[in-house]
Design an enzyme around this catalytic site. Structure first.
Site, mmCIF file in Angstrom:
data_model
loop_
_atom_site.group_PDB
_atom_site.id
_atom_site.type_symbol
_atom_site.label_atom_id
_atom_site.label_comp_id
_atom_site.label_asym_id
_atom_site.label_seq_id
_atom_site.Cartn_x
_atom_site.Cartn_y
_atom_site.Cartn_z
ATOM 1 N N GLU A 367 0.686 -1.261 -0.022
ATOM 2 C CA GLU A 367 -0.080 0.019 0.022
ATOM 3 C C GLU A 367 0.818 1.210 -0.123
ATOM 4 O OE1 GLU A 367 -3.686 0.160 2.289
ATOM 5 O OE2 GLU A 367 -3.770 -2.169 2.476
ATOM 6 N N GLY A 368 2.110 1.221 -0.815
ATOM 7 C CA GLY A 368 2.823 2.365 -0.838
ATOM 8 C C GLY A 368 4.164 2.160 -0.177
#
Length: 384
Positions: A367-368
């Site tokens: 998620e990043g």
């Protein structure tokens, strides 16, 4: 709502935390190493988690959810992750990505159609943004959706998708315009069993081995117009907003890992005797524990500040990125130090810290990545 952050946890937070802790100790703890060794994804467990209200944490009651806020959500993810981060990861992905995307951007008919099944744990959700050649550069995706007879035909492959094989429903972002155009992507909901929608390779991973990660393949997959979430071209913009909340999820997952590793190290260091006294009486070990406890406290405060802002529904892109960056990085550090405190035993599967050590690294990537979080933070404090 007050603009002052309250540092006292509410009774609701304590209740859900205790509930998640009890459930995890009873239904997850006995199977942790078994699931890890075999890479078994325990699908039936998520039906039970649904009965507890943990699969629709942020969902309103009228849609079958628990109607809780982000502080309670952090507590649930944290307690599950202290026992098994793999299960914490799956609960987080289901809630904050798939379910929350439909909740946030679906119309009332779409919410009524899909959210109750997700909130009850009857259906498991997946969310598809990443591809083989587009991780951090999501805007360069190759999966396309082309208009055809009252709907869209999707072609392409999504990679590293949590529940890519076992998910009953997937929120998928596909390119409907030019590559790199932030307004050239659209969001689709695709149900399992739709012709042309299948799963591909399941990843063999270092850690988080009980959380399924697999490809989703689309081959002339037709979805009708009423499966489009929001407006055409808004998919990428929607995804960035969803990831703001998703970063709180991964931060909570990181916090659970850090606390789990720290608590195991604290207990072991008080029982392990060398040179006539417990090893936590030596400054070398006590200082490690002091650093671990301080970093956990800082990560928790960052996370709950982001949650406070998210509950108020105000922009918190910078704060969510900061909380995710810091929590994920310190959970890797703390898991590593916990292995060191355990010494040779920390390198064995008889104690929990080697698994925390393996599971932790995903938090700085999923998620990043940490690098992307720094980019997001920099843009918010300096400007583009």
């Amino acid at each position: 709502m007050s603009n002052t952050i309250n540092f006292d946890y509410s009774e609701a937070i304590h209740l859900v935390a205790d509930s998640a802790k009890t459930f995890s100790e009873q239904h997850i703890l006995p199977h942790v190493m078994e699931w890890d060794e075999s890479q078994e994804f325990p699908r039936s467990l998520f039906t039970e988690l649904g009965k507890m209200g943990f699969m629709g944490v942020l969902v309103p009651e009228n849609l079958g959810g628990s109607a809780l806020g982000y502080h309670e959500y952090i507590a649930i993810i944290e307690e599950i992750s202290k026992v098994d981060p793999s299960i914490g990861l799956s609960v987080a992905a289901h809630n904050s990505l798939c379910t929350n995307h439909i909740l946030s951007f679906g119309n009332e008919s779409q919410r009524q159609r899909w959210i109750p099944k997700l909130a009850h744990g009857e259906w498991l959700g997946a969310w598809g943004l990443t591809e083989h050649n587009t991780g951090s550069d999501a805007g360069g995706m190759s999966t396309t959706a082309v208009r055809k007879d009252g709907g869209w035909v999707i072609n392409g492959t999504k990679n590293f998708i949590t529940h890519g094989k076992s998910g009953d429903i997937a929120v998928v972002i596909a390119r409907t315009g030019e590559k790199g155009d932030s307004h050239g992507m659209t969001t689709f909901v695709v149900e399992k069993g739709t012709p042309g929608f299948s799963s591909g390779k399941k990843e063999n991973k270092l850690g988080m081995r009980a959380s399924e990660t697999a490809e989703m393949i689309f081959s002339d997959c037709f979805v009708p117009d009423d499966h489009v979430l929001g407006a055409e071209g808004d998919g990428f913009i929607q995804s960035m907003k969803i990831l703001d909340g998703g970063r709180i999820s991964i931060g909570a997952l990181s916090l659970g890992i850090a606390k789990g590793a720290y608590e195991a190290a604290l207990k072991y260091s008080s029982e392990r005797v060398q040179f006539g006294k417990p090893i936590n009486q030596f400054q070398a070990i006590s200082f490690k524990l002091a650093d671990m406890a301080t970093k956990i406290e800082a990560a928790e405060l960052l996370l709950h500040k982001a949650a406070f802002l998210k509950n108020k529904n105000v922009k918190m892109t910078k704060e969510s990125a900061m909380s995710k960056l810091y929590a994920s990085e310190i959970c890797v550090e703390i898991a590593s130090e916990a292995v060191q405190i355990f010494g040779g035993y920390g390198f064995t599967k008889d104690f929990p810290v080697e698994k925390f050590y393996r599971d932790a690294k995903l938090c700085t990537i999923g998620e990043g990545t940490s690098e992307i979080q720094k980019l997001v933070i920099a843009r918010n404090i300096i400007g583009k």
